[in-house]
Design a protein around this motif. Structure first.
Motif, PDB file in Angstrom:
ATOM      1  N   TYR A  55      82.753  26.307  52.230  1.00 44.65           N
ATOM      2  CA  TYR A  55      83.531  27.400  52.803  1.00 44.65           C
ATOM      3  C   TYR A  55      84.921  26.921  53.213  1.00 44.65           C
ATOM      4  CZ  TYR A  55      78.900  29.466  53.292  1.00 44.65           C
ATOM      5  OH  TYR A  55      77.636  29.953  53.052  1.00 44.65           O
ATOM      6  N   ALA A  56      85.863  27.839  53.174  1.00 40.69           N
ATOM      7  CA  ALA A  56      87.162  27.566  53.765  1.00 40.69           C
ATOM      8  C   ALA A  56      86.996  27.441  55.270  1.00 40.69           C
ATOM      9  CB  ALA A  56      88.131  28.696  53.430  1.00 40.69           C
ATOM     10  N   ASP A  57      87.825  26.611  55.876  1.00 34.28           N
ATOM     11  CA  ASP A  57      87.721  26.394  57.317  1.00 34.28           C
ATOM     12  C   ASP A  57      87.872  27.703  58.090  1.00 34.28           C
ATOM     13  OD1 ASP A  57      89.387  23.140  57.378  1.00 34.28           O
ATOM     14  OD2 ASP A  57      87.295  23.700  57.000  1.00 34.28           O
ATOM     15  N   SER A  58      88.678  28.616  57.571  1.00 35.20           N
ATOM     16  CA  SER A  58      88.965  29.857  58.275  1.00 35.20           C
ATOM     17  C   SER A  58      87.753  30.784  58.385  1.00 35.20           C
ATOM     18  CB  SER A  58      90.118  30.590  57.598  1.00 35.20           C
ATOM     19  OG  SER A  58      89.805  30.878  56.244  1.00 35.20           O
ATOM     20  N   VAL A  59      86.746  30.571  57.557  1.00 34.50           N
ATOM     21  CA  VAL A  59      85.576  31.455  57.574  1.00 34.50           C
ATOM     22  C   VAL A  59      84.285  30.703  57.912  1.00 34.50           C
ATOM     23  CG1 VAL A  59      86.702  32.904  55.860  1.00 34.50           C
ATOM     24  CG2 VAL A  59      84.970  31.247  55.116  1.00 34.50           C
ATOM     25  N   LYS A  60      84.371  29.409  58.014  1.00 35.79           N
ATOM     26  CA  LYS A  60      83.177  28.607  58.261  1.00 35.79           C
ATOM     27  C   LYS A  60      82.517  29.038  59.564  1.00 35.79           C
ATOM     28  CE  LYS A  60      83.752  24.602  56.541  1.00 35.79           C
ATOM     29  NZ  LYS A  60      84.175  23.200  56.273  1.00 35.79           N
ATOM     30  N   GLY A  61      81.209  29.230  59.510  1.00 34.52           N
ATOM     31  CA  GLY A  61      80.464  29.668  60.689  1.00 34.52           C
ATOM     32  C   GLY A  61      80.386  31.168  60.836  1.00 34.52           C
ATOM     33  N   ARG A  62      81.183  31.897  60.057  1.00 36.24           N
ATOM     34  CA  ARG A  62      81.170  33.368  60.125  1.00 36.24           C
ATOM     35  C   ARG A  62      80.697  33.994  58.813  1.00 36.24           C
ATOM     36  NH1 ARG A  62      85.835  36.038  60.615  1.00 36.24           N
ATOM     37  NH2 ARG A  62      87.105  34.423  59.613  1.00 36.24           N
ATOM     38  N   PHE A  63      81.002  33.367  57.702  1.00 36.12           N
ATOM     39  CA  PHE A  63      80.635  33.898  56.385  1.00 36.12           C
ATOM     40  C   PHE A  63      79.505  33.064  55.792  1.00 36.12           C
ATOM     41  CE2 PHE A  63      85.003  35.867  55.041  1.00 36.12           C
ATOM     42  CZ  PHE A  63      85.057  36.542  56.250  1.00 36.12           C
ATOM     43  N   THR A  64      78.653  33.737  55.020  1.00 37.20           N
ATOM     44  CA  THR A  64      77.569  33.059  54.319  1.00 37.20           C
ATOM     45  C   THR A  64      77.518  33.557  52.879  1.00 37.20           C
ATOM     46  OG1 THR A  64      76.276  32.890  56.365  1.00 37.20           O
ATOM     47  CG2 THR A  64      75.114  32.549  54.282  1.00 37.20           C
ATOM     48  N   ILE A  65      77.574  32.614  51.953  1.00 40.36           N
ATOM     49  CA  ILE A  65      77.478  32.957  50.536  1.00 40.36           C
ATOM     50  C   ILE A  65      76.071  32.679  50.047  1.00 40.36           C
ATOM     51  CG2 ILE A  65      78.252  30.683  49.728  1.00 40.36           C
ATOM     52  CD1 ILE A  65      79.794  32.134  47.482  1.00 40.36           C
ATOM     53  N   SER A  66      75.561  33.540  49.188  1.00 46.49           N
ATOM     54  CA  SER A  66      74.215  33.366  48.655  1.00 46.49           C
ATOM     55  C   SER A  66      74.167  33.959  47.252  1.00 46.49           C
ATOM     56  CB  SER A  66      73.181  34.031  49.566  1.00 46.49           C
ATOM     57  OG  SER A  66      73.420  35.427  49.649  1.00 46.49           O
ATOM     58  N   ARG A  67      73.063  33.716  46.565  1.00 50.95           N
ATOM     59  CA  ARG A  67      72.914  34.286  45.231  1.00 50.95           C
ATOM     60  C   ARG A  67      71.455  34.594  44.961  1.00 50.95           C
ATOM     61  NH1 ARG A  67      75.183  29.851  41.143  1.00 50.95           N
ATOM     62  NH2 ARG A  67      74.240  31.174  39.533  1.00 50.95           N
ATOM     63  N   ASP A  68      71.250  35.600  44.149  1.00 52.31           N
ATOM     64  CA  ASP A  68      69.919  35.997  43.704  1.00 52.31           C
ATOM     65  C   ASP A  68      69.868  35.710  42.211  1.00 52.31           C
ATOM     66  OD1 ASP A  68      67.754  37.475  42.636  1.00 52.31           O
ATOM     67  OD2 ASP A  68      67.780  38.810  44.354  1.00 52.31           O
ATOM     68  N   TYR A  69      69.140  34.671  41.846  1.00 50.35           N
ATOM     69  CA  TYR A  69      69.113  34.239  40.446  1.00 50.35           C
ATOM     70  C   TYR A  69      68.469  35.308  39.563  1.00 50.35           C
ATOM     71  CZ  TYR A  69      70.427  29.620  42.133  1.00 50.35           C
ATOM     72  OH  TYR A  69      71.090  28.570  42.721  1.00 50.35           O
ATOM     73  N   ALA A  70      67.441  35.943  40.070  1.00 47.01           N
ATOM     74  CA  ALA A  70      66.737  36.951  39.272  1.00 47.01           C
ATOM     75  C   ALA A  70      67.624  38.159  38.995  1.00 47.01           C
ATOM     76  CB  ALA A  70      65.460  37.374  39.982  1.00 47.01           C
ATOM     77  N   GLU A  71      68.421  38.544  39.997  1.00 41.64           N
ATOM     78  CA  GLU A  71      69.276  39.713  39.858  1.00 41.64           C
ATOM     79  C   GLU A  71      70.653  39.359  39.299  1.00 41.64           C
ATOM     80  OE1 GLU A  71      68.403  42.856  40.306  1.00 41.64           O
ATOM     81  OE2 GLU A  71      66.358  42.227  40.801  1.00 41.64           O
ATOM     82  N   ASN A  72      70.913  38.055  39.137  1.00 41.89           N
ATOM     83  CA  ASN A  72      72.214  37.632  38.611  1.00 41.89           C
ATOM     84  C   ASN A  72      73.361  38.156  39.470  1.00 41.89           C
ATOM     85  OD1 ASN A  72      73.025  35.926  36.481  1.00 41.89           O
ATOM     86  ND2 ASN A  72      73.924  37.658  35.383  1.00 41.89           N
ATOM     87  N   THR A  73      73.150  38.095  40.758  1.00 45.01           N
ATOM     88  CA  THR A  73      74.083  38.677  41.722  1.00 45.01           C
ATOM     89  C   THR A  73      74.351  37.687  42.834  1.00 45.01           C
ATOM     90  OG1 THR A  73      73.288  40.912  41.237  1.00 45.01           O
ATOM     91  CG2 THR A  73      74.405  40.589  43.334  1.00 45.01           C
ATOM     92  N   GLY A  74      75.552  37.738  43.355  1.00 47.26           N
ATOM     93  CA  GLY A  74      75.898  36.922  44.502  1.00 47.26           C
ATOM     94  C   GLY A  74      76.317  37.797  45.668  1.00 47.26           C
TER      95      GLY A  74
END
Length: 111
Positions: A55-74
């Motif tokens: 994460y960029a420092d400006s969003v660290k601790g507030r944003f969370t990135i994830s992905r669903d492999y089955a749905e091919n979606t992030g």
């Protein structure tokens, strides 16, 4: 090509969850960028094919990135949003050294 959704208007301190339907199979990394009015495009977060995140420092601790492999979606879960988070959020999917960009989804944080 990727298609983003989930943007909108939210008050400071609020939350939004952005989605990126990759539109391509077996993408490797998914990267979120943002571009505010009059600003350069800024890297926000990345999730690799192995699920590693950064994460960029400006969003660290507030944003969370994830992905669903089955749905091919992030996803990009954004909490404790601030006015300075207002921007067009763009999804970039990478596969075999090619980059695929979405059109973006607008996030506005204001009272």
């Amino acid at each position: 090509h990727p298609v983003e959704s989930g943007g909108g208007l939210v008050q400071p301190g609020g939350s939004l969850r952005l989605s990126c339907a990759a539109g391509i199979l077996n993408f490797e990394d998914m990267v979120w960028y943002r571009q505010g009015p009059g600003k350069q495009r800024e890297w926000v977060a990345v999730i690799t094919k192995d699920g590693n995140t950064d994460y960029a420092d400006s969003v660290k601790g507030r944003f969370t990135i994830s992905r669903d492999y089955a749905e091919n979606t992030g996803y990009l879960q954004m909490n404790n949003l601030k006015p300075e988070d207002s921007a067009l959020y763009l999804c970039n999917c990478r596969r075999a050294m090619a980059n695929y960009w979405g059109q973006g989804t607008q996030v506005t944080v204001a009272s």
